[in-house]
Design a protein around this motif. Structure first.
Motif, mmCIF file in Angstrom:
data_model
loop_
_atom_site.group_PDB
_atom_site.id
_atom_site.type_symbol
_atom_site.label_atom_id
_atom_site.label_comp_id
_atom_site.label_asym_id
_atom_site.label_seq_id
_atom_site.Cartn_x
_atom_site.Cartn_y
_atom_site.Cartn_z
ATOM 1 N N ASP A 90 -14.195 12.727 -42.013
ATOM 2 C CA ASP A 90 -13.801 11.626 -41.143
ATOM 3 C C ASP A 90 -15.005 10.723 -40.860
ATOM 4 O OD1 ASP A 90 -11.800 10.426 -39.143
ATOM 5 O OD2 ASP A 90 -13.550 10.840 -37.885
ATOM 6 N N PRO A 91 -14.902 9.404 -41.128
ATOM 7 C CA PRO A 91 -16.059 8.505 -40.973
ATOM 8 C C PRO A 91 -16.588 8.427 -39.539
ATOM 9 C CG PRO A 91 -14.337 7.471 -42.294
ATOM 10 C CD PRO A 91 -13.742 8.708 -41.715
ATOM 11 N N GLU A 92 -15.696 8.351 -38.570
ATOM 12 C CA GLU A 92 -16.149 8.226 -37.177
ATOM 13 C C GLU A 92 -16.906 9.466 -36.726
ATOM 14 O OE1 GLU A 92 -14.327 7.471 -32.674
ATOM 15 O OE2 GLU A 92 -13.050 7.276 -34.435
ATOM 16 N N ALA A 93 -16.361 10.646 -37.013
ATOM 17 C CA ALA A 93 -17.036 11.889 -36.639
ATOM 18 C C ALA A 93 -18.349 12.032 -37.399
ATOM 19 C CB ALA A 93 -16.126 13.079 -36.905
ATOM 20 N N ARG A 94 -18.363 11.630 -38.667
ATOM 21 C CA ARG A 94 -19.586 11.707 -39.480
ATOM 22 C C ARG A 94 -20.669 10.809 -38.902
ATOM 23 N NH1 ARG A 94 -17.379 10.719 -44.078
ATOM 24 N NH2 ARG A 94 -17.939 8.529 -44.342
ATOM 25 N N HIS A 95 -20.278 9.622 -38.429
ATOM 26 C CA HIS A 95 -21.236 8.692 -37.828
ATOM 27 C C HIS A 95 -21.834 9.264 -36.545
ATOM 28 C CE1 HIS A 95 -23.100 4.946 -36.628
ATOM 29 N NE2 HIS A 95 -22.420 4.958 -35.487
ATOM 30 N N LYS A 96 -21.010 9.885 -35.718
ATOM 31 C CA LYS A 96 -21.503 10.476 -34.466
ATOM 32 C C LYS A 96 -22.494 11.609 -34.756
ATOM 33 C CE LYS A 96 -17.492 9.324 -31.613
ATOM 34 N NZ LYS A 96 -16.348 9.850 -30.824
ATOM 35 N N LEU A 97 -22.196 12.419 -35.769
ATOM 36 C CA LEU A 97 -23.116 13.482 -36.144
ATOM 37 C C LEU A 97 -24.437 12.903 -36.637
ATOM 38 C CD1 LEU A 97 -23.722 16.483 -36.691
ATOM 39 C CD2 LEU A 97 -22.696 16.175 -38.949
ATOM 40 N N ARG A 98 -24.363 11.826 -37.402
ATOM 41 C CA ARG A 98 -25.567 11.199 -37.937
ATOM 42 C C ARG A 98 -26.450 10.665 -36.814
ATOM 43 N NH1 ARG A 98 -28.177 12.366 -41.887
ATOM 44 N NH2 ARG A 98 -29.851 12.327 -40.378
ATOM 45 N N ILE A 118 -17.838 16.515 -30.654
ATOM 46 C CA ILE A 118 -17.404 15.570 -31.675
ATOM 47 C C ILE A 118 -16.057 16.057 -32.190
ATOM 48 C CG2 ILE A 118 -17.896 14.598 -33.946
ATOM 49 C CD1 ILE A 118 -20.862 14.981 -33.374
ATOM 50 N N ILE A 119 -15.047 15.216 -32.091
ATOM 51 C CA ILE A 119 -13.706 15.588 -32.542
ATOM 52 C C ILE A 119 -13.599 15.308 -34.034
ATOM 53 C CG2 ILE A 119 -11.232 15.172 -32.269
ATOM 54 C CD1 ILE A 119 -11.835 14.287 -29.392
ATOM 55 N N VAL A 120 -13.332 16.355 -34.804
ATOM 56 C CA VAL A 120 -13.264 16.244 -36.256
ATOM 57 C C VAL A 120 -11.816 16.418 -36.708
ATOM 58 C CG1 VAL A 120 -14.111 17.162 -38.445
ATOM 59 C CG2 VAL A 120 -15.584 17.196 -36.416
ATOM 60 N N PRO A 121 -11.120 15.338 -37.061
ATOM 61 C CA PRO A 121 -9.724 15.466 -37.521
ATOM 62 C C PRO A 121 -9.643 16.282 -38.811
ATOM 63 C CG PRO A 121 -10.268 13.182 -36.996
ATOM 64 C CD PRO A 121 -11.562 13.944 -37.017
ATOM 65 N N ARG A 122 -8.520 16.994 -38.955
ATOM 66 C CA ARG A 122 -8.273 17.762 -40.174
ATOM 67 C C ARG A 122 -6.992 17.271 -40.846
ATOM 68 N NH1 ARG A 122 -8.532 24.101 -39.202
ATOM 69 N NH2 ARG A 122 -7.653 23.642 -37.154
ATOM 70 N N LEU A 123 -6.977 17.336 -42.165
ATOM 71 C CA LEU A 123 -5.817 16.869 -42.906
ATOM 72 C C LEU A 123 -4.623 17.806 -42.748
ATOM 73 C CD1 LEU A 123 -7.547 15.729 -46.231
ATOM 74 C CD2 LEU A 123 -6.586 14.251 -44.443
ATOM 75 N N ASP A 124 -4.907 19.094 -42.586
ATOM 76 C CA ASP A 124 -3.827 20.076 -42.603
ATOM 77 C C ASP A 124 -3.701 20.873 -41.309
ATOM 78 O OD1 ASP A 124 -6.187 21.397 -42.838
ATOM 79 O OD2 ASP A 124 -5.570 22.715 -44.472
ATOM 80 N N LEU A 126 -4.700 20.970 -36.643
ATOM 81 C CA LEU A 126 -5.311 20.401 -35.467
ATOM 82 C C LEU A 126 -6.809 20.221 -35.701
ATOM 83 C CD1 LEU A 126 -3.434 22.526 -32.766
ATOM 84 C CD2 LEU A 126 -3.032 20.126 -33.352
ATOM 85 N N PRO A 127 -7.463 19.364 -34.918
ATOM 86 C CA PRO A 127 -8.878 19.057 -35.184
ATOM 87 C C PRO A 127 -9.834 20.200 -34.838
ATOM 88 C CG PRO A 127 -8.145 17.944 -33.193
ATOM 89 C CD PRO A 127 -6.920 18.548 -33.812
ATOM 90 N N PHE A 128 -11.050 20.084 -35.366
ATOM 91 C CA PHE A 128 -12.172 20.899 -34.935
ATOM 92 C C PHE A 128 -12.827 20.212 -33.734
ATOM 93 C CE2 PHE A 128 -12.673 21.969 -39.611
ATOM 94 C CZ PHE A 128 -12.279 23.289 -39.488
ATOM 95 N N LEU A 129 -13.430 20.997 -32.865
ATOM 96 C CA LEU A 129 -14.343 20.468 -31.860
ATOM 97 C C LEU A 129 -15.740 20.920 -32.268
ATOM 98 C CD1 LEU A 129 -12.471 21.059 -28.473
ATOM 99 C CD2 LEU A 129 -12.492 19.032 -29.934
ATOM 100 N N LEU A 130 -16.595 19.963 -32.580
ATOM 101 C CA LEU A 130 -17.941 20.265 -33.050
ATOM 102 C C LEU A 130 -18.933 19.986 -31.928
ATOM 103 C CD1 LEU A 130 -19.474 19.329 -36.479
ATOM 104 C CD2 LEU A 130 -20.709 18.771 -34.381
ATOM 105 N N ARG A 131 -19.756 20.975 -31.600
ATOM 106 C CA ARG A 131 -20.781 20.803 -30.573
ATOM 107 C C ARG A 131 -22.153 21.102 -31.166
ATOM 108 N NH1 ARG A 131 -16.530 22.556 -27.206
ATOM 109 N NH2 ARG A 131 -16.308 21.325 -25.309
ATOM 110 N N ILE A 132 -23.165 20.379 -30.660
ATOM 111 C CA ILE A 132 -24.529 20.533 -31.143
ATOM 112 C C ILE A 132 -25.397 20.994 -29.980
ATOM 113 C CG2 ILE A 132 -26.458 19.401 -32.294
ATOM 114 C CD1 ILE A 132 -24.299 17.244 -33.135
ATOM 115 N N TRP A 133 -26.074 22.125 -30.180
ATOM 116 C CA TRP A 133 -26.908 22.724 -29.138
ATOM 117 C C TRP A 133 -28.358 22.635 -29.580
ATOM 118 C CZ3 TRP A 133 -23.730 24.573 -25.169
ATOM 119 C CH2 TRP A 133 -22.379 24.706 -25.511
#
Length: 229
Positions: A90-98, A118-124, A126-133
């Motif tokens: 997902d471009p938006e989630a990828r940009h936030k990670l960058r 960071i909310i990561v949409p999935r094709l198949d 519900l989304p992932f919730l990605l957190r950075i510590w």
């Protein structure tokens, strides 16, 4: 009150998120203790598998150092490691990670805590919730190359606690414990009755007994309690 506790209160997190953060913090303490054990190679990433939650280590340049078994099982077209980089479809989630990883360039800079996932949409699904510590320079584990720990929370139905454990914890009968295990997933008594091949009336009577033994009154309250086991 410790400075960390004051920091949490200041962020006004929801109760559920505070509980999740507290649980994660306990796991970090376990990792730190194990990583200092003489039985563990100080450069080993094996203690990362203490975390049942999918977790990935990033270095100072944002490259993936290691991922635990839970993360390996989730990596697919939506989130994967490509040329040693954590790549998000997902471009938006990828940009936030960058944006976040770009903070790693200055090793002496304090990295802003990742409060909002960071909310990561999935094709198949519900989304992932990605957190950075962030892991600061004076506490990096398992080596000074580590800059951050990334965790992934895959949303969706999860199995309830083992029925045998619920039975011992709340003095439930075997049939009540099986019902409680299904209820803990968020299923209603009618769904549980169908899975257990019992009548709806039996399921509702057992649920009343479970309420009494757990000192709860509503299904949402019961689920919140069961998921603590």
């Amino acid at each position: 009150m410790t400075p960390f506790a004051m920091y949490l209160d200041g962020m006004e997190l929801e109760c559920a998120e505070k509980r999740a953060l507290a649980s994660f913090t306990r796991r970090i303490v376990e990792i730190a203790a194990l990583s200092r054990s003489v039985a563990v190679d100080p450069d080993s990433t094996r203690p990362l598998n203490i975390l049942s939650q999918p977790a990935i280590l990033l270095d100072l340049d944002g490259f993936v150092l290691d991922a635990n078994a839970a993360a390996d099982s989730l990596i697919n077209n939506d989130v994967r490691v490509r040329q040693r980089r954590l790549y998000i479809r997902d471009p938006e989630a990828r940009h936030k990670l960058r944006i976040y990883v770009d903070q790693f360039d200055d090793a002496t800079r304090h990295v802003t805590p990742s409060v909002e996932p960071i909310i990561v949409p999935r094709l198949d699904g519900l989304p992932f919730l990605l957190r950075i510590w962030a892991i600061e320079s004076n506490a990096r584990w398992p080596s000074r190359d580590v800059r951050a720990l990334v965790t992934l929370n895959a949303l969706g139905p999860r199995p309830g606690p083992p029925a045998s454990l619920l039975a011992r914890t709340f003095s439930l009968t075997p049939s009540e414990a099986k019902l409680a295990c299904i209820i803990a997933r968020g299923a209603g008594p009618d769904t549980a009755a169908a899975e257990l091949n019992i009548s709806r009336e039996t399921a509702r009577n057992q649920l009343k007994s479970i309420f009494a033994k757990t000192a709860t009154h509503r299904q949402g309250e019961l689920v919140a309690l069961l998921l603590q086991v």
